[in-house]
Design a protein around this motif. Structure first.
Motif: not given
Ligand code: HMG
Ligand code: MG
Length: 300
Positions: A3, A5, A226
């Protein structure tokens, strides 16, 4: 898949706006330039608000003109109205943020108008920004609680978030202004907001008054958020939210995110150097847990 961010560093604005002693323009500019050097790509630089309301941001022009722009870094600034927008753009801003509140009382205390009136002020800002190709972010304050009204209904926050998004803000940042939220209240609030605004357009802006900000960021991450706002060294607070402390420290946020396998592009060790430097400039110890822990490890 890892992920990614996006971190929006707000220390130079949210972090410093509440400092009682005047911080020099040179220090603010150096802070921004240093932050740009550790992998942070979005740095809120200052605010074009009334110097009578927020004296610490009175040097907004000089800050914007003094910083060394990097191609890959954005330098958004807060604007409460068209006057602030015009001044910001004249000083070189290409990204601005308007700020609304989910609570009527906070809106009046912070920007001296009702929530409806605030949207009337934002409309010409959004029109001008569209014409100028300037990106406008929208903040909602008091997303779970207000210093004057207490708990805020998730519906109230969702309504204001939706309104900002519908008015043309490219992203909506959800401010737990007084840091009273918990993973439960933040999750409930977010669930409502996400019925109206796509998760990719939502940012978490959590103050750390009760030490819950990193937990609230984690709860939001679990719901797909995010984008997070944070302040190096945990600096800050809002002058119109008495007793509220700074945002989640950027180093606490980065440590948490890296620890759960997310990528931020931020160099944590060098970030801690900045936390130490700015805290020293302000005459205090590093406030963040991660900053203190990493500094203690270095010293041992
Ligand atoms: P007002 O008194 O209602 O406005 O203030 P006004 O239009 O009657 O003007 C009053 C004076 O301000 C006049 O000057 C205007 O010219 C001047 P005077 O004639 O009295 O000398 N003025 C301005 N000066 C500079 N820049 C401007 C500007 N506009 C008017 N843009 C106003 C209304 C919005 C201006 C005022 O209430 C204000 O500046 N408030 C700012 C409050 C603030 O900055 N709070 C902190 C940021 S928000 C925050 O921290 C929350 C956030 O982090 C998210 C979260 O954590 O929740 C974003
Ligand atoms: Mg804030």
């Amino acid at each position: 898949m890892t992920a990614l961010v996006r971190i929006v560093e707000v220390g130079a604005r949210d972090g410093l706006q509440n400092e009682a002693a005047t911080v020099t323009t040179e220090t603010k500019v150096e802070l921004i330039d240093r932050l740009a050097g550790v992998g942070i790509t979005e740095i809120e630089a200052t605010s074009f608000v009334s110097p009578r309301w927020i004296p610490q941001m009175a040097d907004h022009d000089a800050v914007m003109r003094g910083l060394t722009r990097r191609d890959n870094v954005r330098y958004p600034v807060l604007v409460p109205n068209l006057r602030g927008y015009t001044a910001a753009v004249a000083a070189g801003a290409r990204d601005v943020a308007v700020f609304a509140s989910a609570s009527e009382s906070f809106s009046r205390k912070n920007i001296n108008c009702s929530v409806d009136e605030s949207f009337e002020r934002f409309a010409p800002v959004l029109d001008a920004a569209k014409r100028d190709g300037v990106a406008v972010r929208g903040y909602v304050s008091c997303v779970v609680a207000c210093p004057y009204e207490g708990p805020i209904a998730p519906e109230a926050t969702a309504r204001v978030a939706r309104r900002l998004y519908d008015q043309g803000c490219f992203e909506v940042s959800l401010g737990d202004t007084i840091g009273a939220g918990t993973p439960l209240t933040v999750t409930r609030m977010l669930a409502r907001v996400l019925e109206h605004v796509p998760v990719a357009k939502v940012a978490g802006h959590y103050h750390d008054t009760y030490g819950m900000a990193a937990a609230n960021a984690y709860a939001s991450f679990e719901q797909g958020v995010r984008i997070f706002d944070s302040s190096v060294g945990g600096l800050g607070g809002c002058p119109y939210a008495k007793g509220a402390t700074g945002n989640v420290a950027t180093e606490d946020l980065v440590y948490m995110l890296h620890g759960i396998g997310a990528e931020t592009g931020v160099d944590l060790e060098r970030l801690v150097d900045i936390a130490l430097w700015i805290s020293t400039q302000l005459g205090r110890e590093v406030q963040s847990r991660v900053g203190r822990a990493l500094l203690a490890r270095r010293a041992s």
